[in-house]
Design a protein around this motif. Sequence first.
Motif, PDB file in Angstrom:
ATOM      1  N   LYS A 258      29.574  42.678  42.388  1.00  0.00           N
ATOM      2  CA  LYS A 258      30.547  43.279  43.307  1.00  0.00           C
ATOM      3  C   LYS A 258      29.889  43.922  44.519  1.00  0.00           C
ATOM      4  O   LYS A 258      30.399  43.822  45.645  1.00  0.00           O
ATOM      5  N   ASP A 259      28.771  44.612  44.313  1.00  0.00           N
ATOM      6  CA  ASP A 259      28.113  45.276  45.444  1.00  0.00           C
ATOM      7  C   ASP A 259      27.654  44.257  46.478  1.00  0.00           C
ATOM      8  O   ASP A 259      27.795  44.472  47.687  1.00  0.00           O
ATOM      9  N   MET A 261      28.956  41.261  46.912  1.00  0.00           N
ATOM     10  CA  MET A 261      30.179  40.733  47.530  1.00  0.00           C
ATOM     11  C   MET A 261      30.684  41.675  48.618  1.00  0.00           C
ATOM     12  O   MET A 261      31.031  41.244  49.723  1.00  0.00           O
ATOM     13  N   ASN A 262      30.713  42.958  48.312  1.00  0.00           N
ATOM     14  CA  ASN A 262      31.206  43.936  49.297  1.00  0.00           C
ATOM     15  C   ASN A 262      30.342  43.948  50.550  1.00  0.00           C
ATOM     16  O   ASN A 262      30.843  44.060  51.670  1.00  0.00           O
ATOM     17  N   GLU A 263      29.031  43.829  50.365  1.00  0.00           N
ATOM     18  CA  GLU A 263      28.126  43.835  51.515  1.00  0.00           C
ATOM     19  C   GLU A 263      28.315  42.596  52.382  1.00  0.00           C
ATOM     20  O   GLU A 263      28.304  42.675  53.618  1.00  0.00           O
ATOM     21  N   MET A 265      31.052  40.562  52.425  1.00  0.00           N
ATOM     22  CA  MET A 265      32.411  40.421  52.951  1.00  0.00           C
ATOM     23  C   MET A 265      32.691  41.514  53.984  1.00  0.00           C
ATOM     24  O   MET A 265      33.634  42.291  53.900  1.00  0.00           O
ATOM     25  N   SER A 266      31.819  41.555  54.978  1.00  0.00           N
ATOM     26  CA  SER A 266      31.875  42.573  56.020  1.00  0.00           C
ATOM     27  C   SER A 266      31.402  41.950  57.322  1.00  0.00           C
ATOM     28  O   SER A 266      30.496  41.115  57.328  1.00  0.00           O
ATOM     29  N   GLY A 269      27.744  42.431  57.747  1.00  0.00           N
ATOM     30  CA  GLY A 269      26.920  42.100  56.589  1.00  0.00           C
ATOM     31  C   GLY A 269      25.816  41.129  56.954  1.00  0.00           C
ATOM     32  O   GLY A 269      25.746  40.619  58.078  1.00  0.00           O
ATOM     33  N   ASN A 289      31.289  37.110  55.251  1.00  0.00           N
ATOM     34  CA  ASN A 289      32.735  36.884  55.076  1.00  0.00           C
ATOM     35  C   ASN A 289      33.031  35.491  54.517  1.00  0.00           C
ATOM     36  O   ASN A 289      34.048  34.873  54.855  1.00  0.00           O
TER      37      ASN A 289
END
Length: 542
Positions: A258-259, A261-263, A265-266, A269, A289
């Motif tokens: 998840k971490d 993915m979050n990084e 999907m920015s 990033g 993204n």
Amino acid sequence: MEIKTIPTTPIDGQKPGTSGLRKKTRVFMEAHYLENFVQSVFDAIGGAEGKTFVVGGDGRYFNAEAIQTILRMAAANGAKHVITGRGGLLSTPAASNLIRKNATDGGLILSASHNPGGVDEDFGLKFNIPNGGPAPESVTNAIFEATCNINRYLTLDTPAIDLETIGETLLGKMTVSVVDPVADYAELMEELFDFTAIREHIANGFEIRFDAMHAITGPYAKAILEDALGAPSGTAINAIPSEDFGGGHPDPNPAWAKDLMNELMSDDGPDFGAASDGDGDRNMILGRNCYVSPSDSLAVLTANAHLAPGYANGLAGVARSMPTSCAVDRVALELGIECFETPTGWKFFGNLLDAGKATLCGEESFGTGSDHVREKDGLWAVLLWLNILASRKCSVSELLLTHWEKYGRNYYSRHDFEALPIADANALMARVSGQLNDLPGKSFAGLEVTKADSFAYEDPVDGSKSSNQGLRIQFSGGARAVFRLSGTGTEGATVRLYVEYLETEPSKLNGDVQLALAPVIEAAHEIADIAKLGRPGPDVIT
């Protein structure tokens, strides 16, 4: 040094599956459990006398103790030589490479792959044959038969030997070689890929993030991505292997990474992101993204592999597991090469690779590889992606869109219903199986069934047959649903539902995956009456 013969009796449940024997760690730690299985492996392959093996694992809880046990037993059974990584650590693809490079008689690999680690979590052990690949059914069946008839195992009563110092040690009459776990693998990667082009691309500002998930690929990623390719320190995160994978689940997918993915999907990033699993054989690929499904990854790599030096002469063929989407099929057709559809399990690719019928292969479960070893290889896939991007000088999302515009997009997803009561899982599969002959011509959620069957496979190399490998339902227009029981868990049963939908309309190539698949999902739920599971939905969606 006296060889000890320990009386024992068969232990139920030691049947190795597609990825060896996997159980809870505490089960492997029970008296005689590990020893029974190891002795059965040696007995099933005609003994260990005079043979050379590779032994190594992913560093999960009980890895160190288990390797010492295996070394003592190998020596007691007359093995001549064992090669292991420093600290007993080897990624699965690195172990496969060592088996092949040293022409050994096989290897024992300690891992439960992407399953969690720890005293209350999972452990595993599998035997790989001399080609470096997982044992085929003929061998795993022989191992299981040996576990059912075992009455003794052989070992030595010795202190643990030093596995932290590179060099050779004698254990009884057997030589134990402790090697750098990364060096041979890194050398192979440099032969396959254009490290100069990748290094220049990174130096020009292409930013990478690699999540090793506290697992075995951390040292490999740091040595290759940071040291050899010049990515900044910290490119590889969670890079120190731990016995419980940092308390996490080392499965490289959007649910568990998840971490990362979050990084990614920015808007600010990194340009490229990737993750690998517990033993280093799986991969997830991301762009800024942009998430790349494993099925799309196999198709894109097949279409562009010629850009890497190791594949510049083209591909002999490509292979995919049956549940993997049909995206690569259309690439193979365009390239004029054969595309093989196999059951799930990397061992089914081995004959195709050995016979020169396939060069690349992949599974939807985040596994991709080639004929350089006989295992799927997470970091290899990352490096091939980097080589392609360095050559094409485009972003991940641009590469995907260009690919879809040419070949169409197979919207694809896997829905996992985990830890089900075995009776409930079997009942669902029986409900679907019982309808297969009657489904063609019927419509569900506006989709007409054109074909339905239970997948069976005949190996084109040796003629071996495998039946009941999953239930396939084909709909008109290129949509498909597949039901399959998974064999990688250690608790209950897991039903996997795979759904795909082919989209060729240019304006609809960048849609929401689950929305595009909604009719196929609805049709599959109706056919299987999934509501009877009593679950609000799947436990994991990838």
